[in-house]
Design a protein around this motif. Sequence first.
Motif, short mmCIF file in Angstrom:
data_model
loop_
_atom_site.label_atom_id
_atom_site.label_comp_id
_atom_site.label_asym_id
_atom_site.label_seq_id
_atom_site.Cartn_x
_atom_site.Cartn_y
_atom_site.Cartn_z
N LEU A 140 -6.07 1.73 3.64
CA LEU A 140 -5.27 0.52 3.86
C LEU A 140 -6.17 -0.65 4.23
O LEU A 140 -5.95 -1.78 3.79
CB LEU A 140 -4.23 0.77 4.96
N ALA A 141 -7.21 -0.39 5.00
CA ALA A 141 -8.12 -1.46 5.42
C ALA A 141 -8.84 -2.07 4.22
O ALA A 141 -8.99 -3.30 4.12
CB ALA A 141 -9.14 -0.91 6.42
N ILE A 142 -9.29 -1.21 3.30
CA ILE A 142 -9.97 -1.72 2.09
C ILE A 142 -9.01 -2.52 1.23
O ILE A 142 -9.32 -3.62 0.78
CB ILE A 142 -10.57 -0.55 1.29
N TRP A 143 -7.81 -1.96 1.01
CA TRP A 143 -6.81 -2.66 0.22
C TRP A 143 -6.47 -4.03 0.84
O TRP A 143 -6.39 -5.04 0.14
CB TRP A 143 -5.56 -1.80 0.10
N SER A 144 -6.29 -4.05 2.15
CA SER A 144 -5.94 -5.29 2.84
C SER A 144 -7.06 -6.32 2.72
O SER A 144 -6.81 -7.51 2.46
CB SER A 144 -5.64 -5.02 4.31
N TYR A 182 0.84 -1.21 0.00
CA TYR A 182 0.00 0.00 0.00
C TYR A 182 0.87 1.26 0.00
O TYR A 182 0.54 2.25 -0.64
CB TYR A 182 -0.91 -0.02 1.23
N GLU A 183 1.98 1.22 0.69
CA GLU A 183 2.89 2.37 0.75
C GLU A 183 3.50 2.68 -0.61
O GLU A 183 3.99 3.79 -0.84
CB GLU A 183 3.99 2.11 1.77
N ARG A 184 3.46 1.72 -1.52
CA ARG A 184 4.03 1.91 -2.86
C ARG A 184 2.97 2.34 -3.88
O ARG A 184 3.26 2.40 -5.07
CB ARG A 184 4.73 0.63 -3.32
N THR A 185 1.77 2.64 -3.42
CA THR A 185 0.72 3.10 -4.33
C THR A 185 0.74 4.62 -4.44
O THR A 185 1.29 5.32 -3.58
CB THR A 185 -0.67 2.64 -3.86
N ALA A 186 0.11 5.13 -5.49
CA ALA A 186 0.06 6.56 -5.74
C ALA A 186 -0.97 7.25 -4.84
O ALA A 186 -1.84 6.60 -4.27
CB ALA A 186 -0.28 6.82 -7.21
N ALA A 187 -0.86 8.56 -4.74
CA ALA A 187 -1.78 9.32 -3.90
C ALA A 187 -3.23 9.14 -4.34
O ALA A 187 -4.13 9.04 -3.50
CB ALA A 187 -1.39 10.80 -3.92
N SER A 188 -3.46 9.09 -5.65
CA SER A 188 -4.83 8.92 -6.15
C SER A 188 -5.42 7.59 -5.69
O SER A 188 -6.61 7.51 -5.39
CB SER A 188 -4.86 9.00 -7.68
N PHE A 189 -4.59 6.56 -5.63
CA PHE A 189 -5.04 5.26 -5.15
C PHE A 189 -5.40 5.33 -3.67
O PHE A 189 -6.46 4.84 -3.24
CB PHE A 189 -3.93 4.22 -5.38
N ARG A 190 -4.54 5.95 -2.88
CA ARG A 190 -4.77 6.01 -1.43
C ARG A 190 -5.94 6.91 -1.08
O ARG A 190 -6.60 6.70 -0.06
CB ARG A 190 -3.49 6.48 -0.73
N GLU A 191 -6.19 7.92 -1.92
CA GLU A 191 -7.35 8.78 -1.67
C GLU A 191 -8.66 8.01 -1.86
O GLU A 191 -9.65 8.29 -1.19
CB GLU A 191 -7.32 9.98 -2.61
#
Length: 246
Positions: free
Chosen positions: A176-180, A163-172
């Motif tokens: 992290l909970a959804i990605w996990s 998750y830390e390697r994703t872009a800002a648009s992805f994290r917006e």
Amino acid sequence: MDDGYDSLSEKERETLRLLLHGHDAKSMAGTLGLSVHTVNERLRNARRKLHVTSSKEAARLLFERESDAPHFLGHKTLGDADEGEGAPDDKQSQDDGKARIPRAYILAGVLIMSLFFATLALGLLPGSADEPTASSQTQDAEVLAAARRFVELVDAGDWEASYERTAASFREANTLAIWSQVSEDVRPPLGKVLSRKVTSVEDLPTPQNYYAVKFATDFAEKAGATETVTLAREDGAWRVVGIFIE
């Protein structure tokens, strides 16, 4: 001046948008529940109407007209699904008898992680590639290294580090909970990676200079998969915008 955009059907625009998202002809066919023949016919019609000879150029023109439209906004998260149950193409109803596949999950409005792991062969889009230069080869190597490291972290189940390697648009668009949660549902059932080979590194026809890296991967529980990782340059590093597994 008429640039041909208004003459495009919504289905032709839909196909060009998938091209912008990093799809090739066969993955577009799988996502849309169409045959490759129908997808290629849409692309040919779009090129004709937009007066261009390349599908990438057609997609670029579409992007210029729709870059402020919702199609390109990161407004959907991993948990949002669009069933896409619109009417099929007229010819498709008699084409190959396939049931329409539900739309996949959208990541940050740019790439897709599919929960439907259909076996699809890698296809090529119409159009020829430019001759690589030394600088482009160096950039391709950097993009490939970032994509490979990302999928290795996903293989290891390290959702936080990936998750830390994703872009800002992805994290917006995705916490992290959804990605996990989604990654846990999708990746472990595939099993251990038996082999992974890069098949292409391609710059996508967008002003943001997105790159798509494709891997041909055999998992213990899924042979013949295609992994597509899309990345963007951000803060001096290549960061992941989305991942698509089919």
